[in-house]
Design an enzyme around this catalytic site. Structure first.
Site, PDB file in Angstrom:
ATOM      1  CB  CYS A   1      -3.929   3.174  -8.423  1.00 53.45           C
ATOM      2  SG  CYS A   1      -2.716   3.980  -7.361  1.00 53.45           S
TER       3      CYS A   1
ATOM      4  NE  ARG B   1       0.349   3.019 -11.391  1.00 52.30           N
ATOM      5  CZ  ARG B   1      -0.036   4.262 -11.292  1.00 52.30           C
ATOM      6  NH1 ARG B   1      -1.265   4.587 -11.635  1.00 52.30           N
ATOM      7  NH2 ARG B   1       0.774   5.198 -10.863  1.00 52.30           N
TER       8      ARG B   1
END
Length: 302
Positions: free
Chosen positions: A202, A248
């Site tokens: 991530c 994100r």
């Protein structure tokens, strides 16, 4: 008495799709056949299949971009170049270096050596085909292949942990300011009844590395003549990548909070990856336009 004959027009020779001679083509096929087992292992669904894992999945994308740019510029060089070829002999040291990396990588199980061997092999092929003038033309796509090599964890994990921690803190403070019940413990975000681990895939150094590669590729393809735009974009690639990673994580956190843990870890998790790329490219192009405006205002060349 003048006479005229209708001569049939001579057909132009068809351009070869592969801009290398037949001998070099066979040699390159033999050399690159060595990498078939490596590519097969990289795509396996096991511990050795690094390109099948999220944190290394950018590898095939980087390779595809490098090969596209290499073929495009190689064909342009063949059409325009009239300079004498020189420096062919440098191909053999490149092949020796590539073979040493490949053999040691296969023998010792070091995938970084094995994949990295592709770069000197490719440089050797370029040198053998067109010498130093061709290598000078193709130096960027050859260099760009570095970004497909999986990154060793012992070098990047400490930096990656620092980046994940900073992103966790930034996301926690931002969403708290908007009224969300969120806190963080290290790289774990606590929002409502859910806990989210900010993983390497991530927001780690590998993701940042991938976005850096995309930014460098954008700069090379666009080829601005303005020093202000080139310097500005080069300096801003790191904060742009950091911001895209943060976006994100925010998207994934909000999906989990509003739609549940299953949605956050399911299809929408992959969608957040698209958000990462899209936000990074939009930020890059937006800042590029802003720098163009500044260049125009200051009278610098654009």
């Amino acid at each position: 008495m003048a006479s005229s004959l209708n001569q049939p027009a001579m057909a132009a020779p068809a351009a070869s799709w592969l801009p290398i001679s037949g001998d070099v083509a066979w040699l390159s096929l033999g050399l690159f056949a060595m990498f078939v087992p490596t590519l097969f292992e990289l795509f396996q669904n096991n511990d050795a299949g690094l390109w099948n894992k999220g944190e290394h999945s950018h590898g095939p994308i980087m390779l595809t971009l490098a090969m596209w740019l290499l073929v495009t510029r190689w064909r342009t060089f063949v059409e325009q170049s009239s300079s004498p070829l020189k420096g062919h002999w440098l191909a053999w040291p490149c092949y020796v270096i590539g073979a040493a990396l490949y053999v040691s990588g296969r023998a010792l199980g070091i995938i970084y050596f094995e994949v990295g061997a592709f770069i000197p092999m490719l440089a050797g092929l370029v040198l053998m085909s067109g010498g130093l003038p061709l290598l000078n033309q193709l130096k960027f796509p050859v260099f760009f292949c570095i970004f497909m090599v999986p990154l060793p964890g012992f070098l990047l994990d400490p930096i990656s942990h620092f980046i994940k921690l900073r992103i966790s803190i930034s996301v926690s403070e931002l969403l708290w300011a908007f009224g969300y019940p969120i806190s963080h413990t290290g790289v774990v975000l606590n929002i409502g009844p859910y806990q989210l681990l900010v993983a390497d895939a991530c927001a780690g150094m590998r993701t940042l590395f991938m976005l850096e590669a995309m930014g460098i590729f954008y700069l090379n393809v666009i080829k601005h003549s303005s020093w202000l735009r080139n310097l500005g974009l080069a300096m801003l690639i790191v904060p742009i990548s950091f911001t895209a990673n943060m976006i994100r994580v925010i998207v994934l956190t909000l999906i989990t909070y509003h739609l549940g843990d299953e949605a956050g870890q399911g299809f929408l998790h992959g969608f957040a990856g698209i958000v990462l790329f899209a936000s990074a490219m939009l930020l890059l192009m937006g800042i590029d336009r802003m720098l163009r405006w500044l260049s125009t205002r200051t009278g610098a060349s654009t």
